[in-house]
Design an enzyme around this catalytic site. Structure first.
Site, PDB file in Angstrom:
ATOM      1  N   LYS A  96      -9.761  12.441   9.145  1.00 34.74           N
ATOM      2  CA  LYS A  96     -10.224  12.236   7.770  1.00 34.74           C
ATOM      3  C   LYS A  96      -9.102  12.551   6.779  1.00 34.74           C
ATOM      4  O   LYS A  96      -8.365  13.531   6.956  1.00 34.74           O
ATOM      5  CB  LYS A  96     -11.440  13.120   7.520  1.00 34.74           C
ATOM      6  CG  LYS A  96     -12.160  12.895   6.199  1.00 34.74           C
ATOM      7  CD  LYS A  96     -13.425  13.754   6.166  1.00 34.74           C
ATOM      8  CE  LYS A  96     -14.119  13.719   4.836  1.00 34.74           C
ATOM      9  NZ  LYS A  96     -15.336  14.568   4.829  1.00 34.74           N
ATOM     10  N   SER A 171     -19.343  12.698   2.742  1.00 36.07           N
ATOM     11  CA  SER A 171     -18.053  12.155   2.385  1.00 36.07           C
ATOM     12  C   SER A 171     -17.282  11.563   3.578  1.00 36.07           C
ATOM     13  O   SER A 171     -16.284  10.856   3.366  1.00 36.07           O
ATOM     14  CB  SER A 171     -17.188  13.246   1.739  1.00 36.07           C
ATOM     15  OG  SER A 171     -16.901  14.288   2.630  1.00 36.07           O
ATOM     16  N   SER A 195     -21.513  16.463   4.587  1.00 34.33           N
ATOM     17  CA  SER A 195     -20.572  15.353   4.749  1.00 34.33           C
ATOM     18  C   SER A 195     -20.303  14.919   6.180  1.00 34.33           C
ATOM     19  O   SER A 195     -19.640  13.903   6.393  1.00 34.33           O
ATOM     20  CB  SER A 195     -19.240  15.697   4.069  1.00 34.33           C
ATOM     21  OG  SER A 195     -19.407  15.754   2.678  1.00 34.33           O
TER      22      SER A 195
END
Length: 484
Positions: A96, A171, A195
């Site tokens: 990520k 997210s 997230s």
């Protein structure tokens, strides 16, 4: 051999799609096949597939689903992790883009600065690489991970492969979109308010948020007054999430927590599970979500577990306090942004980030009380779980919204109202530091989008969560996107 693998993504190959449903996936007859990460690692260990072959086929799959806009930065050459060692030796994945990977820029989903290549791996990346994975690049996220949708003011949103007109969540939306689409078997994700679990629910995946301290500390949060963030992965199977946690524990085990070990299936133990439909802050879930959780409760009862209603008496100021804390994070990012790059301009942060910061400036004097009350949340949580092993709730109050519903271009007051009506369950576990797992449970009646359910437990109870998840997966196998 690795040098021959092209992982750049200049354009899109042909993806498999259903135009009527706007469903896109990359599953095909190649070395990845329909393997999960454990299955692919076994094929690599048996030398049926080489790590380079797996990386090359994953790169082709990433090109095939380039229209999801889920990749932030591809590597020109893959970064092989543990060679022939590790539970996931040779399994392709991505990191990520809020986590440093040496040689790649870390952009945090923000247009407020020009990111520079990281000089070294973040501590979690070293733990992740110890599992043997092959890193192919970085996935997209909303600015600084603040939003539960991976959208931007001036860039293409990340799209949900089950229906490209809808959000993949956030997210860790880029990670979830790629795993759900079959581009890679698992991907790095992290969770500061839902997230990992939110995009897992939106994309029909398994998303385990570990107990605070279970994996190495997150660089962005471990020095803050309330450490909200835990790193992990999103996967398509429970066994992949279990194998990741066991492999991470072999790299570093927290002596303050009970060991998890490798969980390989359900337990014979009968559990007492609390059942909560409407959120502690009073938000009611929609009909599809209510049905998914109710059906999961019935399945657990059918497996011999006791499932009973439970209440969680949080401080009525919890939601406002969490939002104020989120605003404090945005304020701190704006104040210290030059650590990201010399051209950082807080005025170029998106509408959600700016709104959070501006609201915090009005309320900064409340900070000591906010922190005190958030820290006391663990008392209400412990009281709710007294006599129980786990709690079953929705992941989200309503099903996956269309692209644009949670865009940072939406006026701040409207956007925050929408977020609070959507993200009503997951933040409690971040504040308390407890583990929870999102599991695919059902599909929406109107358009077949995934609906997730959430199991949460006491600190250190990942083994119990995984055993219950294995039982649900066996009883009600998760629907696959390629069969949609």
């Amino acid at each position: 051999m690795a040098a021959t693998v092209n992982t750049t993504i200049p354009g899109a190959d042909a993806a498999v799609s259903d135009d009527k449903r706007n469903t896109v996936h990359a599953f095909r007859d190649d070395s990845l096949g329909e393997h999960d990460a454990v299955g692919l690692a076994e094929a690599i260990r048996r030398r049926e597939v080489s790590p380079a072959e797996a990386a090359g086929d994953a790169a082709a799959r990433l090109r095939a689903v380039a229209g999801l806009h889920a990749v932030q930065t591809p590597l020109h050459l893959p970064s092989f992790g543990g060679g022939n060692g590790g539970a996931f030796a040779g399994v392709p994945t991505l990191v990520k883009d809020n986590t440093d990977f040496a040689g790649l820029p870390t952009g945090h989903g923000s247009a407020a600065f020009t990111p520079r290549p990281a000089r070294r791996h973040a501590p979690f990346v070293r733990q992740f690489l110890s599992t043997g994975v092959t890193v192919l690049g970085k996935t997209r996220l909303p600015e600084f991970g603040f939003s539960p949708a991976t959208e931007y003011e001036n860039a293409e949103p990340v799209r949900n492969p089950w229906h490209t007109g809808h959000s993949p969540g956030g997210s860790s939306g880029g990670a979830a979109a790629l795993v759900a689409a079959g581009a890679v078997p698992l991907a790095h994700a992290n969770d500061g308010g839902g997230s990992i679990r939110i995009p897992a629910a939106c994309c029909g995946l398994v998303g385990l948020k570990p107990t605070r301290g279970r994996v190495v500390g997150n660089d962005q949060s471990r020095h803050l007054p309330v450490d909200l963030v835990a790193d992990g992965v999103v996967t398509r199977t429970v066994r992949d999430s279990a194998a990741f946690l066991a492999a991470a524990e072999r790299y570093r085990r927290n002596p303050k927590l009970p060991p998890v070990g490798l969980v390989e299936g359900p337990s014979d133990r009968r559990l007492r599970i609390g059942f909560l439909l409407d959120s502690p802050n009073g938000v009611a879930c929609d009909d599809d979500t209510r049905a998914a959780v109710t059906e999961t409760a019935a399945t657990l009862r059918g497996l011999g577990h006791t499932v009973e209603p439970v209440t969680m008496d949080l401080d009525p100021r919890f939601t406002g306090d969490f939002l104020t804390y989120w605003g404090m994070l945005s304020f701190l990012l704006g104040a210290t942004g030059r650590t990201f790059g010399p051209d950082f301009d807080r005025h170029r942060m998106d509408g959600l980030s700016r709104g959070l910061r501006e609201e915090y400036v009005k309320r900064w004097r409340d900070t000591p009380g906010v922190l005190r009350r958030l820290r006391r949340t663990k008392e209400a949580y412990a009281a709710a779980l007294r006599g129980l092993d786990l709690v079953l709730t929705p992941v989200l109050a309503h099903t996956t919204p269309p692209i644009g519903h949670l865009s940072p271009s939406v006026p701040y007051a409207v956007l925050v109202e929408r977020i609070l009506a959507y993200v009503a369950y997951t933040p409690v576990d971040n504040v308390v530091g407890t583990p929870s797992i999102s599991l695919p449970s059902a599909r929406t009646t109107a358009d077949g989008l995934p609906v997730g359910v959430l199991l949460s437990g006491r600190p250190g109870s990942e083994r119990t969560l995984l055993e219950a998840a294995f039982a649900l997966e066996a009883e009600r196998p998760f629907r696959r996107i390629q069969d949609a």
